[in-house]
Motif scaffolding. Structure first.
Motif, short mmCIF file in Angstrom:
data_model
loop_
_atom_site.label_atom_id
_atom_site.label_comp_id
_atom_site.label_asym_id
_atom_site.label_seq_id
_atom_site.Cartn_x
_atom_site.Cartn_y
_atom_site.Cartn_z
N SER B 241 28.78 -20.67 7.61
CA SER B 241 28.60 -21.04 6.36
C SER B 241 27.44 -20.68 5.78
N TRP B 242 26.57 -20.31 6.60
CA TRP B 242 25.08 -19.73 6.08
C TRP B 242 25.34 -18.08 6.60
N MET B 243 25.09 -17.34 5.46
CA MET B 243 25.32 -15.78 5.50
C MET B 243 24.02 -15.18 5.27
N TYR B 244 23.50 -13.97 6.00
CA TYR B 244 22.36 -13.43 5.62
C TYR B 244 22.57 -11.77 4.97
N LEU B 245 21.64 -11.60 4.20
CA LEU B 245 21.54 -10.01 3.45
C LEU B 245 20.34 -9.38 3.80
N SER B 246 20.25 -8.26 4.27
CA SER B 246 18.83 -7.81 4.59
C SER B 246 18.89 -6.17 4.38
N SER B 247 17.49 -6.07 4.20
CA SER B 247 17.07 -4.77 3.70
C SER B 247 16.90 -3.57 4.96
N VAL B 248 16.64 -4.42 5.94
CA VAL B 248 16.58 -3.77 7.17
C VAL B 248 17.40 -4.01 8.42
N PRO B 249 17.75 -3.19 9.33
CA PRO B 249 18.84 -3.66 10.38
C PRO B 249 18.37 -4.87 10.90
N PHE B 250 19.59 -5.52 11.12
CA PHE B 250 19.23 -7.39 11.31
C PHE B 250 18.55 -7.34 12.75
N GLU B 251 18.58 -6.21 13.76
CA GLU B 251 18.31 -6.60 15.04
C GLU B 251 16.50 -6.35 14.90
N GLN B 252 16.13 -5.91 13.91
CA GLN B 252 14.71 -5.83 13.80
C GLN B 252 13.83 -7.03 13.37
N LEU B 253 14.96 -8.08 12.72
CA LEU B 253 14.44 -9.33 12.47
C LEU B 253 14.84 -10.55 13.47
N ALA B 254 15.20 -9.92 14.85
CA ALA B 254 15.56 -10.88 15.71
C ALA B 254 17.01 -11.54 15.76
N PHE B 255 17.87 -10.96 14.83
CA PHE B 255 19.04 -11.52 14.69
C PHE B 255 19.83 -10.96 16.01
N ASP B 256 20.71 -11.80 16.32
CA ASP B 256 21.52 -11.34 17.58
C ASP B 256 22.74 -10.52 16.97
N THR B 257 22.60 -9.27 17.25
CA THR B 257 23.97 -8.60 16.75
C THR B 257 24.81 -8.15 17.76
#
Lengths: 446, 314, 171
Positions: B241-257
């Protein structure tokens, strides 16, 4: 104890003193026929009791401290590592080591391997106590014993793996109590109850197989909820539960070998000739079973690596650790035990059994703690949590030993029950009223 | 959604297993079933807008009546805090949402990432809970009922985002704690959660999840170069339900891709599917073995009256 | 980031050639200050020095789309062709104070022809507009640089007299 035995003392192993119509009182039975003074004397002389005493001296206050100040005060379990040593060891290691009950029950009662019956009761007791103390570990970890029955009576998460574990472990505990109760009823002198338990043995054993297959597997399936957290070499969505189930067979069988070895070394006075004379042969039979389980376990371990194509991981540090577990937890014990079986040397098979127990324990600790959160950081258990585990394990040993001293587990109860008819109908468990039918009376074999 | 019928099946079979083993009345079992609720709400977190003011943390603390933090919410030193060599702050029993700062190489400004429960469409925590403490409401929140929580922490193991926390400090009622989308106090009354309401930058956009997906893709299209072309949470694990937009690749923000699109429960289905099999096949199989193995050896031996004493005499 | 830099250069150019006073040339009645206080729960209202900002920025930097005159952009004209000239061009005219209220979301949803489906709310619009430019211009960007936090705000942030030491973080 050995000193007293050498002076000609004979612990109680029958309903009444020799050449006497009198029956032992419960107090006499509890003291094995010794005076309280004698009993206390032998307990104090046993150096192992001093070790236990020291453990309790530190451990019991620590346990009280844990319940007064919360789990956080004694653990390094964290938000990232929800399961610490109390569960990693207490639940995930104790349960497979207690698979012995259903395994020997199956061998003896289902497959008719009556050559194993001398060790069956030990295996059943090992199972019961292992499970019971797994629950004790659980309570020490959760800290809310009054909420433990919630999944049974209050709220039902029917689709959850742990729901199955909870139900099956609790039902299986009652099944095991029923199985072990046979010896207890003999000891108490309740022949009708003994007969009743015997009557339902096959039913109990089959339900034990079902419950064990599922909850041993379910403990593995719990980790399939954490695909990204458990290292891929230990994680296998399709195989996880089979890994856990299969390894529990080897672990359970080897645990009986280990326990019987300790008994042989330290408690031979309590064993009857039937137990001691057959022990080597039975050890080799159990080791054979364990070897089969280990080979299968090794094969499906490799299958899982191949299935998910994880060969590349083997070249990493984690891979080395995985190979270490495979080598010293499966292959080395396998080789040692096979050698022992081949040359009919029970002592060597025993060595292999110890290695197996350690190997499977390492596997469970790897899954629950070491290879868990492999991408985060390593949790090192708090000294207090280690001490709590040691303490509860010491309780386990004390209870285990106390039961072995008394109940006819290692010896057979020299019963003359057929000549001592007692009305015990109202004492029969499960609320079932058993009529001593014609059928039963005539089928009593003593 | 195929996941729903599958979960329904699995839950039913588990209930059946309990019932079959224990002769329970199946009426007592309310299996937790989720729909991808069409009117489910969500939040779009636009990390290009977040300035790291941590107002959301403060608002959450107040709304959920959490204990006072050890450090003021406007103290930027919180961003420098780390534990276990480099782990940034995470959700705790006292903080249901946390904002972390990431210095990205080649970027002038740091990027801030807010974490909280993502309120999955098919939550791993919910499917792993053996006391059914979790509920996915029609508004999209994954609610938690601490009245029944036993504290087993399986949900913490199961949560792929490491969100649920446990009150380790509580001696008498340690339970799991997590963000509940302000469901009781706000969401069910048509209000946005407290963090969304206070956000000065509107980095958090509250709305119908389906509309948010359109808005997010529109932002990506309308602002070439501003965003990575990915809406994190749209497809991950069956959607959150919560979703994210990013300017940098998600893995650089410690998102599990590496999570994939299948909900966590898909990994468990192998075992859950085996349960009814074992229950159905084992009794007959092993009773059959018993008959085969004992019939000839001991004559009537299968009657369960085992000739143990007989052996003793031998 | 490169975009912001370009904006910065452009703004400085405007400043240099005095375009900042261009608004006055439009013959409008410009406010000296604007009190921004519609959202003053945790902070006192902000007295926005409109006159000062006229000096440093082009009107359209903030009053994007229009400064009052009907838009000439063909895309905008498709809907706003008949729009009248506006006397006041305030943020709140387009940006809703409560962009996530049930009522607003419902109305937005009901309006199937709506083009501005991703329109910022009032608070978001202020902050993105102000902060974006402040950042680019090297102007102050701290919360308390513009806002005076009130008692309720201190309580919310557990700051000021209410603060305590140590990180608010995990075990």
């Amino acid at each position: 104890m050995k000193a007293i035995i050498s002076r000609g003392f004979k612990p109680i192993d029958s309903p009444s003193p020799e050449n006497s119509a009198r029956r032992w009182t419960l107090k006499e039975k509890l003291l094995l026929g010794m005076t309280p003074r004698q009993y206390f004397g032998q307990a104090v002389c046993n150096p192992f009791n001093w070790v236990l005493g020291l453990i309790f001296l530190i451990g019991i206050p620590l346990l009280i401290y844990r319940f007064a100040f919360g789990l956080g005060s004694v653990t390094h379990s964290s938000y990232d590592y929800p399961w610490g040593l109390l569960l990693g060891f207490g639940l995930f290691v104790m349960v497979p080591l207690s698979a012995s009950g259903f395994l020997l029950g199956t061998a003896v009662n289902i497959f008719g391997r009556h050559d194993l019956h001398h060790i069956e009761r030990l295996a059943l007791l090992n199972g019961l106590l292992g499970y019971f103390f797994a629950v004790v570990f659980l309570i020490a970890d959760l800290g809310q014993p009054w909420r433990l029955p919630y999944p049974m009576f209050v709220a039902f998460g029917t689709g959850a793996v742990l729901f199955l574990v909870a139900w099956h472990v609790s039902t299986y505990l009652s099944v095991q109590i029923a199985e072990v109760s046979e010896g207890f009823f003999e000891w108490m002198g309740w022949p009708q109850a003994v007969k009743f338990v015997k009557r339902i043995t096959v039913g109990l054993t089959v339900s034990a197989i079902i419950l064990s297959t599922l909850h041993q597997g379910a403990l593995g399936a719990l980790f399939t909820y954490a695909p990204g957290k458990l290292h891929p070499l230990w994680y296998a969505a399709e195989f996880q539960w089979i890994h856990f189930f299969c390894s529990s067979i080897a672990a359970g069988l080897c645990m009986v070998i280990v326990v019987s070895t300790i008994i042989k070394k330290t408690m031979a006075w309590r064993c009857d000739a039937g137990f001691l004379d057959n022990l080597d042969a039975q050890t080799l039979t159990l080791a054979k079973g364990a070897c089969m389980a280990l080979i299968t376990y090794f094969a499906i371990k490799m299958l899982a690596v191949a299935h998910d194509n994880e060969w590349a991981y083997l070249a990493t540090g984690w891979g080395l650790w995985f190979l270490f577990e495979l080598a010293f937890g499966i292959l080395v014990p396998l080789v040692i035990m096979s050698y022992g079986i081949r040359h009919k040397r029970a002592g060597i098979a025993r060595l292999g059994a110890v290695a197996t127990v350690l190997g499977i324990a390492l596997n469970r600790l790897n899954c629950a703690l070491i290879a868990f959160n492999w991408r985060l950081y390593q949790e090192v258990p708090h000294w207090a949590e280690v001490m709590l585990c040691v303490t509860i394990f010491a309780f386990y040993i004390v209870v285990y030993r106390a039961i072995l001293y008394r109940l006819p587990i290692l010896y057979s109860w020299k019963a003359k029950e057929a000549h001592a008819p007692e009305a015990v109908r109202e004492r029969i468990p499960f609320g079932v009223s058993v009529r001593p039918s014609h059928h039963q009376v005539f089928r009593t074999r003593d | 959604m195929s996941g729903i019928s599958r979960r329904k099946f699995l839950a039913a079979s588990m209930a059946g297993s309990a019932a079959a083993t224990l002769s329970l009345t199946s009426g007592a079992f309310g299996a937790a079933l989720l729909e991808g609720y069409p009117d489910g709400m969500g939040v779009l977190v636009d990390m290009t807008r977040c300035i790291g003011c941590r107002s959301c943390e403060a608002a959450c603390n107040k709304e959920q009546q959490l204990p006072a933090p050890e450090m003021a919410f406007d103290d930027p030193a919180a961003f420098d805090y780390s534990y276990h060599a480099g782990q940034k702050r995470r959700t705790t029993e006292a903080a249901y949402t946390v904002v972390n700062r990431y210095e990205i190489q080649g970027e002038e400004q740091p990027v801030y990432r807010k974490i909280q429960c993502n309120h999955c469409n098919e939550p791993a925590c919910l499917t792993s809970c053996f006391v059914n403490a979790y509920t996915k409401t029609k508004e999209g929140a994954v609610m938690f009922n601490d009245k029944v929580c036993v504290g087993c922490r399986t949900c913490m193991v199961a949560c792929p985002f490491n969100i649920p926390a446990y009150s380790y400090s509580s001696a008498f009622n340690p339970v799991v704690k997590k963000c509940v989308f302000c469901h009781e106090t706000r969401l069910k009354n048509g209000l946005p959660p407290a963090c969304v309401e206070i956000c000065p930058q509107e980095a958090l956009t509250f709305g119908n999840r389906r509309d948010l997906i359109k808005i997010a893709h529109q932002r990506i299209n309308d602002n070439p170069g501003r965003y990575v072309d990915h809406l994190y949470g749209e497809k991950e694990l069956g959607g959150t339900s919560w979703m994210y937009l990013s300017s940098v690749p998600f893995e650089q923000l410690a998102f599990d891709t590496t999570l994939g699109r299948e909900p966590i429960i898909s990994n468990v289905k192998g075992f859950l599917g085996a349960v009814p099999m074992v229950l159905a096949i084992w009794p007959a199989l092993f009773t059959g073995f018993h008959l085969l193995a004992t019939k000839n050896k001991h004559g009537e031996g299968h009657q369960a009256d085992h000739p143990i004493q007989e052996d003793d005499k031998q | 980031m490169a975009d912001l830099k370009r904006t910065k250069i452009a703004l400085m150019f405007f400043l240099a050639v005095g375009v900042g006073s261009g608004a006055a040339a439009l013959g409008m009645d410009l406010p000296e200050t604007v009190l921004l206080n519609s959202l003053s729960r945790y902070y006192d209202g902000v007295s926005f020095d409109h006159a000062l900002h006229e000096q440093v920025a082009d009107c359209a930097s903030c009053h994007h789309h229009t400064t009052g005159m009907p838009s000439q952009d063909p895309d905008c004209m498709r809907c706003h062709a008949g729009a009248a000239e506006m006397g006041v061009v305030a943020c709140r005219d387009c940006h809703a104070a409560e962009p996530f209220s049930a009522g607003y979301l419902k109305a937005k949803k009901a309006d199937t022809h709506r083009y501005h489906t991703d329109q910022l709310g009032l608070k978001g619009a202020y902050h993105q507009s102000c902060l974006g430019c402040h950042q680019a211009m090297g102007a102050p960007i701290g919360c308390l640089d513009c806002h005076q936090r009130n008692q309720a705000g201190d309580e919310l942030f557990r700051a000021g007299a209410l603060s305590s030491a140590g990180p608010a973080a995990s075990r």
